[in-house]
Design an enzyme around this catalytic site. Structure first.
Site, PDB file in Angstrom:
ATOM      1  N   GLU A 299      44.387  44.922  33.305  1.00  0.00           N
ATOM      2  CA  GLU A 299      44.419  43.737  33.038  1.00  0.00           C
ATOM      3  C   GLU A 299      44.095  42.521  31.493  1.00  0.00           C
ATOM      4  O   GLU A 299      44.929  42.070  30.852  1.00  0.00           O
ATOM      5  CB  GLU A 299      43.810  42.588  33.682  1.00  0.00           C
ATOM      6  CG  GLU A 299      44.192  42.705  35.355  1.00  0.00           C
ATOM      7  CD  GLU A 299      43.291  42.203  36.166  1.00  0.00           C
ATOM      8  OE1 GLU A 299      42.444  41.960  36.003  1.00  0.00           O
ATOM      9  OE2 GLU A 299      43.428  42.959  37.699  1.00  0.00           O
TER      10      GLU A 299
ATOM     11  N   ASN B  57      33.576  44.323  39.592  1.00  0.00           N
ATOM     12  CA  ASN B  57      34.315  43.894  39.194  1.00  0.00           C
ATOM     13  C   ASN B  57      34.489  42.270  39.903  1.00  0.00           C
ATOM     14  O   ASN B  57      35.937  42.616  40.577  1.00  0.00           O
ATOM     15  CB  ASN B  57      35.984  44.819  38.574  1.00  0.00           C
ATOM     16  CG  ASN B  57      36.750  43.834  37.253  1.00  0.00           C
ATOM     17  OD1 ASN B  57      35.758  42.744  36.937  1.00  0.00           O
ATOM     18  ND2 ASN B  57      37.279  43.920  36.638  1.00  0.00           N
ATOM     19  N   TRP B  58      34.102  41.026  39.136  1.00  0.00           N
ATOM     20  CA  TRP B  58      34.299  39.596  39.997  1.00  0.00           C
ATOM     21  C   TRP B  58      35.334  39.429  38.938  1.00  0.00           C
ATOM     22  O   TRP B  58      35.925  38.077  39.642  1.00  0.00           O
ATOM     23  CB  TRP B  58      33.068  39.448  40.538  1.00  0.00           C
ATOM     24  CG  TRP B  58      32.135  39.652  40.467  1.00  0.00           C
ATOM     25  CD1 TRP B  58      31.727  40.620  41.754  1.00  0.00           C
ATOM     26  CD2 TRP B  58      30.071  38.932  41.230  1.00  0.00           C
ATOM     27  NE1 TRP B  58      30.578  40.880  42.254  1.00  0.00           N
ATOM     28  CE2 TRP B  58      30.367  39.707  41.857  1.00  0.00           C
ATOM     29  CE3 TRP B  58      29.990  38.201  40.567  1.00  0.00           C
ATOM     30  CZ2 TRP B  58      28.522  39.298  41.989  1.00  0.00           C
ATOM     31  CZ3 TRP B  58      29.167  37.282  41.243  1.00  0.00           C
ATOM     32  CH2 TRP B  58      28.243  38.098  41.694  1.00  0.00           C
ATOM     33  N   LYS B  59      36.007  39.526  37.730  1.00  0.00           N
ATOM     34  CA  LYS B  59      36.666  39.185  37.287  1.00  0.00           C
ATOM     35  C   LYS B  59      37.059  37.592  37.030  1.00  0.00           C
ATOM     36  O   LYS B  59      35.873  37.645  37.081  1.00  0.00           O
ATOM     37  CB  LYS B  59      38.562  39.715  38.180  1.00  0.00           C
ATOM     38  CG  LYS B  59      38.754  41.198  38.885  1.00  0.00           C
ATOM     39  CD  LYS B  59      39.685  41.428  38.439  1.00  0.00           C
ATOM     40  CE  LYS B  59      39.663  42.501  39.203  1.00  0.00           C
ATOM     41  NZ  LYS B  59      40.938  42.833  39.338  1.00  0.00           N
TER      42      LYS B  59
ATOM     43  N   GLU C 193      41.652  54.404  36.568  1.00  0.00           N
ATOM     44  CA  GLU C 193      42.467  53.441  37.598  1.00  0.00           C
ATOM     45  C   GLU C 193      43.755  52.682  37.678  1.00  0.00           C
ATOM     46  O   GLU C 193      44.341  52.366  36.773  1.00  0.00           O
ATOM     47  CB  GLU C 193      42.049  52.053  36.985  1.00  0.00           C
ATOM     48  CG  GLU C 193      40.336  50.901  37.624  1.00  0.00           C
ATOM     49  CD  GLU C 193      39.660  50.241  37.077  1.00  0.00           C
ATOM     50  OE1 GLU C 193      38.765  49.993  38.663  1.00  0.00           O
ATOM     51  OE2 GLU C 193      40.101  49.106  36.723  1.00  0.00           O
TER      52      GLU C 193
ATOM     53  N   HIS D  35      39.963  47.410  30.334  1.00  0.00           N
ATOM     54  CA  HIS D  35      40.264  47.126  32.028  1.00  0.00           C
ATOM     55  C   HIS D  35      42.293  46.801  31.824  1.00  0.00           C
ATOM     56  O   HIS D  35      42.601  46.336  30.603  1.00  0.00           O
ATOM     57  CB  HIS D  35      39.960  46.193  32.244  1.00  0.00           C
ATOM     58  CG  HIS D  35      40.466  45.496  33.941  1.00  0.00           C
ATOM     59  ND1 HIS D  35      41.303  45.117  34.377  1.00  0.00           N
ATOM     60  CD2 HIS D  35      39.426  45.870  35.235  1.00  0.00           C
ATOM     61  CE1 HIS D  35      40.646  45.827  35.865  1.00  0.00           C
ATOM     62  NE2 HIS D  35      40.551  45.924  36.200  1.00  0.00           N
TER      63      HIS D  35
ATOM     64  N   SER E 269      42.016  49.566  44.104  1.00  0.00           N
ATOM     65  CA  SER E 269      42.201  48.905  45.871  1.00  0.00           C
ATOM     66  C   SER E 269      41.251  49.425  46.454  1.00  0.00           C
ATOM     67  O   SER E 269      41.763  50.067  47.625  1.00  0.00           O
ATOM     68  CB  SER E 269      43.437  48.945  46.523  1.00  0.00           C
ATOM     69  OG  SER E 269      44.692  47.986  46.127  1.00  0.00           O
TER      70      SER E 269
ATOM     71  N   GLY F 107      38.829  43.470  44.269  1.00  0.00           N
ATOM     72  CA  GLY F 107      38.503  42.128  45.184  1.00  0.00           C
ATOM     73  C   GLY F 107      37.802  42.589  46.738  1.00  0.00           C
ATOM     74  O   GLY F 107      36.980  41.592  47.147  1.00  0.00           O
TER      75      GLY F 107
ATOM     76  N   GLY G 253      45.083  45.315  42.913  1.00  0.00           N
ATOM     77  CA  GLY G 253      44.778  44.779  43.628  1.00  0.00           C
ATOM     78  C   GLY G 253      46.388  44.367  44.192  1.00  0.00           C
ATOM     79  O   GLY G 253      46.684  43.625  44.656  1.00  0.00           O
TER      80      GLY G 253
END
Ligand code: PEP
Length: 248
Positions: A96, A9-11, A164, A94, A209, A231, A170
């Protein structure tokens, strides 16, 4: 036998140049047999990534989609548009999106339904906060999110679930393999109650992570079928090391 799946997931990261170089690194060398790999860039980078991955086994997904197939929804992207472009996956729910955009389980459920209708495979994210875990509420919260997000789904056929824990995303903190396995077992039991026929075949990813040095232990757990990686998916060497751990 569930094939392991590792999804990056490159966000909201990347430029045309950095993506060229990241994919150059990811696609160089022999493909790892036995593990499925996917990357999820921003909407605007999807055509570039799809073109660069076209001749490889790497598949591509989006990080979100609309809950509607078309219409007056300024700024939204319909799942049918993503499918037409060549996407296979879409990450939904997600943390976020839940945190910064107020997404509810009901909205995630509507997105899951239209995504499946459009031919995409949703990667449905669930996870508890640190406070909820400390209060002993983790399993209750995650089961409720899952049931809410899968409301109306009689079949799990097209779905992947990603556990998650919000406190691990993160932050450098990872659930221990035992904590993750315990929750994945709980998720699988919850899936059994929705669709007994497909629950055993549904892939459950861990996310939070994940790094080269903790991936192998996580993948060794019986109900962890891969990872959703943030990340560490932005560096080719790090992501490849996680893929290699899945294949070991
Ligand atoms: C994520 O946001 O999906 C994620 C797992 O991020 P990270 O790997 O950076 O914790």
């Amino acid at each position: 036998m569930r094939q392991l799946l590792v999804v990056g997931n490159w966000k909201m990261n990347g430029s045309r140049a950095s993506i060229n170089s990241l994919l150059d690194g990811l696609l160089s060398g022999p493909a790892v047999a036995g593990t499925e790999v996917a990357v999820c860039p921003t909407y605007v980078h999807l055509p570039q990534v799809l073109a660069l991955c076209a001749a490889s086994a790497m598949t591509v997904g989006a990080q979100d989609c609309s809950h509607m197939q078309s219409g007056a929804y300024t700024g939204e992207v319909a799942p049918g548009m993503l499918a037409e472009l060549g996407c296979r996956w879409v990450i939904l729910g997600h943390s976020e999106r839940r945190q910064y955009h107020g997404e509810s389980d009901a909205l995630v459920a509507a997105k899951v339904a239209v995504a499946i209708e459009a031919g995409l495979q949703p990667i449905v994210c669930v996870g508890e906060t640190r406070e909820q875990r400390e209060a002993g509420e983790a399993q209750r919260v995650v089961s409720a999110q899952l049931k809410g997000a899968l409301q109306g789904q009689a079949s799990l056929n097209a779905l992947v679930v990603a556990y998650e824990p919000v406190w691990a995303i993160g932050t450098g903190l990872t659930a221990t393999p035992e904590q993750a396995q315990e929750m994945h077992e709980c998720i699988r039991a919850c899936l059994e109650s929705i669709d007994g026929a497909d629950a055993q075949a549904t892939r459950l990813l861990y996310g939070g992570s994940v790094k080269a040095d903790n991936a192998a232990q996580l993948f060794a757990q019986p109900d962890i079928d891969g990872a959703l990686v943030g990340g560490a998916a932005l560096q080719a060497a790090d992501f490849k090391a996680i893929i290699a751990a899945a294949a070991a």
